[in-house]
Design an enzyme around this catalytic site. Structure first.
Site, mmCIF file in Angstrom:
data_model
loop_
_atom_site.group_PDB
_atom_site.id
_atom_site.type_symbol
_atom_site.label_atom_id
_atom_site.label_comp_id
_atom_site.label_asym_id
_atom_site.label_seq_id
_atom_site.Cartn_x
_atom_site.Cartn_y
_atom_site.Cartn_z
ATOM 1 N N LYS A 286 14.580 -20.895 -57.753
ATOM 2 C CA LYS A 286 14.744 -22.394 -58.120
ATOM 3 C C LYS A 286 16.401 -22.617 -57.967
ATOM 4 O O LYS A 286 16.733 -23.574 -57.454
ATOM 5 C CB LYS A 286 14.404 -22.542 -59.249
ATOM 6 C CG LYS A 286 14.565 -23.866 -59.735
ATOM 7 C CD LYS A 286 13.641 -24.414 -60.899
ATOM 8 C CE LYS A 286 13.980 -23.936 -62.351
ATOM 9 N NZ LYS A 286 15.124 -24.959 -63.074
ATOM 10 N N ARG B 85 20.443 -25.218 -54.527
ATOM 11 C CA ARG B 85 21.702 -24.884 -53.915
ATOM 12 C C ARG B 85 21.664 -25.197 -52.466
ATOM 13 O O ARG B 85 22.362 -25.662 -51.516
ATOM 14 C CB ARG B 85 22.689 -23.769 -54.180
ATOM 15 C CG ARG B 85 23.184 -23.974 -55.586
ATOM 16 C CD ARG B 85 23.681 -22.574 -56.236
ATOM 17 N NE ARG B 85 24.045 -22.563 -57.492
ATOM 18 C CZ ARG B 85 23.475 -22.781 -58.738
ATOM 19 N NH1 ARG B 85 22.003 -22.896 -58.798
ATOM 20 N NH2 ARG B 85 23.865 -22.593 -59.749
ATOM 21 N N GLY C 200 18.378 -30.219 -65.147
ATOM 22 C CA GLY C 200 19.759 -29.995 -65.425
ATOM 23 C C GLY C 200 20.686 -29.666 -64.483
ATOM 24 O O GLY C 200 21.925 -30.039 -64.182
ATOM 25 N N GLN D 151 26.328 -23.556 -64.194
ATOM 26 C CA GLN D 151 26.301 -24.930 -64.051
ATOM 27 C C GLN D 151 27.428 -25.567 -63.891
ATOM 28 O O GLN D 151 28.178 -26.216 -63.141
ATOM 29 C CB GLN D 151 25.238 -25.671 -64.765
ATOM 30 C CG GLN D 151 23.851 -25.171 -64.654
ATOM 31 C CD GLN D 151 22.786 -26.262 -65.337
ATOM 32 O OE1 GLN D 151 23.274 -26.834 -66.142
ATOM 33 N NE2 GLN D 151 21.668 -25.753 -65.140
ATOM 34 N N ASP E 148 17.676 -17.346 -68.919
ATOM 35 C CA ASP E 148 16.318 -18.065 -68.793
ATOM 36 C C ASP E 148 15.267 -17.220 -69.165
ATOM 37 O O ASP E 148 14.117 -17.587 -69.349
ATOM 38 C CB ASP E 148 16.338 -18.489 -67.312
ATOM 39 C CG ASP E 148 17.248 -19.749 -66.800
ATOM 40 O OD1 ASP E 148 17.573 -20.489 -68.124
ATOM 41 O OD2 ASP E 148 17.531 -20.038 -66.055
ATOM 42 N N LYS F 2 18.975 -25.986 -73.800
ATOM 43 C CA LYS F 2 18.070 -25.984 -72.580
ATOM 44 C C LYS F 2 16.872 -27.215 -72.676
ATOM 45 O O LYS F 2 17.315 -28.127 -73.257
ATOM 46 C CB LYS F 2 17.467 -24.648 -72.422
ATOM 47 C CG LYS F 2 18.336 -23.654 -72.299
ATOM 48 C CD LYS F 2 18.949 -23.582 -70.852
ATOM 49 C CE LYS F 2 19.548 -22.280 -70.573
ATOM 50 N NZ LYS F 2 20.044 -22.450 -69.165
ATOM 51 N N ARG G 33 15.302 -23.637 -77.478
ATOM 52 C CA ARG G 33 14.448 -22.503 -77.233
ATOM 53 C C ARG G 33 14.545 -21.471 -78.246
ATOM 54 O O ARG G 33 13.390 -20.734 -78.357
ATOM 55 C CB ARG G 33 14.648 -21.739 -75.862
ATOM 56 C CG ARG G 33 14.424 -22.670 -74.556
ATOM 57 C CD ARG G 33 14.614 -22.337 -73.077
ATOM 58 N NE ARG G 33 14.116 -22.937 -72.016
ATOM 59 C CZ ARG G 33 14.327 -23.080 -70.830
ATOM 60 N NH1 ARG G 33 15.137 -22.002 -70.568
ATOM 61 N NH2 ARG G 33 13.895 -23.570 -70.015
ATOM 62 N N ARG H 85 9.279 -22.729 -69.140
ATOM 63 C CA ARG H 85 9.323 -21.482 -69.666
ATOM 64 C C ARG H 85 8.648 -21.243 -71.012
ATOM 65 O O ARG H 85 8.333 -20.257 -71.288
ATOM 66 C CB ARG H 85 10.986 -21.153 -69.630
ATOM 67 C CG ARG H 85 11.444 -21.088 -68.123
ATOM 68 C CD ARG H 85 12.696 -20.332 -68.058
ATOM 69 N NE ARG H 85 13.683 -20.795 -67.064
ATOM 70 C CZ ARG H 85 13.325 -20.632 -65.830
ATOM 71 N NH1 ARG H 85 12.155 -19.868 -65.333
ATOM 72 N NH2 ARG H 85 14.044 -21.219 -64.584
#
EC number: 2.5.1.19
Length: 426
Positions: A20, A25, A92, A168, A312, A339, A343, A385
């Site tokens: 992902k 990118r 995000g 990020q 993640d 997130k 989470r 997730r």
């Protein structure tokens, strides 16, 4: 949705979805480069499709024939003012990295997303970009989306020490630095995934990396490239854990990305005594096959510099810990709170419903194992997730059923997740 439970074992071979982070990118770099970029094995999940649509709205010609995506880039100067607010959906990555790109564009852009995105903090990105000369703010006078940004062609370089470990934020600053006159320096709190740095080089740019310090002198002109996206280790993680904890299982995961800034989960599995073997490794392209077998697991402690390398994967690692002997402690993971959902709280609450012995802390989780899991009604909170983690947990349920609310969230990153699981289940 009623989840699959009481699986005897898992056997087979899978090609996991494309990475992902690299898929996002690849569109971005293609859009800001000069010339044609072709992308093979692009992830057609909802998040990455949000990025594709966003750059189309900025005037970039992007063709998708179902196999290959072709981006006709005209450099940063080729980006045009969007006619409407750009909808980033649940992504995000899209909103934060685009802010860095738009910081050098001399027009105003408004970006918005779904309810989850509207709770994601943006000051961490907006503050350094504003220091560089952009005008970036929350439309509702908060740090949360919708966000309005007016870029400038006179971006200034920045010397910035990051207060949080965030790929990020780092990436947004580097995208802006590519458009600034002079040398920008970014110092990371901890080393985070480096796909942006690698792809700057792949597209003909230059930068220096010295430990946690990154130096980039702009402006730079990038050139379109051919990108082949490997499998996503974050998606593979669910089947790695499934293969470890479901009895008598053996799963081969093909062509998984093995960038060292992303492989923290493999280190944790090794520390816990799990059996995962790397086969057919392609060191040049940071990829290989992963063979996982059912294993006896022991508890471990997870914290410090490894956290950005597996941030993640922590929800599924928490499930893994429920099946390990002893007490597993996860710390330094406060980023989990911001997130798609909180989470830390979501993992603790939903796994507790299924019978796990798990306690949330300010920056992580304490998990006592091994524990038997039972049926219950759980929710993904709209977080892909969390949803996939709960399905892997359900495989271990011997009595009762598991009902998952908001199961559709998995399509954000892994549209074929339930189908792939069915193919392995016996």
């Amino acid at each position: 949705m009623q989840l699959r439970t009481n699986v005897k074992h898992l056997q087979g071979t899978l090609m996991v979805p494309s990475d992902k982070s690299i898929s996002h990118r690849s569109i971005m770099f293609g859009a800001i480069s000069s010339g044609k970029t072709t992308i093979t094995n692009f992830l057609r999940g909802e998040d990455c499709l949000s990025t594709l649509a966003a750059f189309r709205s900025l005037g970039v010609n992007i063709e998708d024939d179902g196999t290959t995506i072709t981006v006709e880039g005209q450099g940063f100067a080729g980006l045009k003012k969007a006619k409407n607010t750009i909808d980033v959906g649940n992504s995000g990555t899209t909103i934060r990295l685009m802010l860095g790109i738009l910081a050098g564009c001399p027009f105003e852009t408004r970006l918005a997303g779904d309810a989850s995105i509207s709770k994601r903090p943006m000051n961490r990105v907006m503050l350094p970009l504003n220091q560089m000369g952009a005008e970036c703010q929350g439309v509702q006078q908060t740090e949360f989306p919708p966000i309005s940004i007016r870029g400038t062609q006179n971006l200034q370089p920045i010397d910035y020490t990051m207060p949080v470990a965030s790929a990020q934020v780092k990436s947004a600053i580097l995208f802006a630095a590519l458009q600034a006159e002079g040398t920008s320096v970014v110092v990371e709190k901890e080393k985070t995934r480096d796909h942006t740095e690698e792809m700057i080089r792949q597209f003909g740019g230059t930068l220096e990396v010295d430990g946690k310090k990154i130096m980039l002198t702009g402006p730079q002109q990038l050139t379109g490239q051919n990108v082949v996206v490997p499998g996503d280790i974050s998606s593979a993680a669910f089947f790695l854990v499934a293969g470890l904890v479901v009895p008598d299982s053996e799963i081969l995961l093909k062509n998984v990305g093995l960038n060292q800034t992303r492989t923290g989960i493999l280190d944790v599995i090794k520390n816990m005594g799990g059996s995962v073997t790397i086969l057919n490794e392609d060191e040049a392209n940071h990829s290989g096959d992963l063979l996982v077998k059912t294993s006896q697991l022991t508890a471990t402690e997870i914290g410090g510099a490894i956290i950005p390398r597996l941030i993640d994967e922590l929800p599924i690692i928490a499930l893994l810990a429920t099946q390990a002997t002893g007490t597993t402690i996860i710390r330094d993971a406060e980023e989990l709170k911001v997130k798609e959902t909180n989470r830390i709280d979501a993992v603790a609450k939903e796994l507790t419903i299924l019978g796990a012995d798990i306690t949330p802390t300010d920056d992580g989780l304490i998990i006592h194992g091994p524990t038997s899991l039972h049926g219950g009604r759980v929710t993904s909170y709209g977080d892909h997730r969390i949803g996939m983690m709960l399905q892997i947990a359900a495989l271990l349920v011997k009595e009762g059923t598991v009902e998952l609310d908001k199961a559709e969230a998995v399509s954000v990153s892994y549209p074929a997740f339930f189908d792939d699981l069915e193919r392995l289940s016996c």
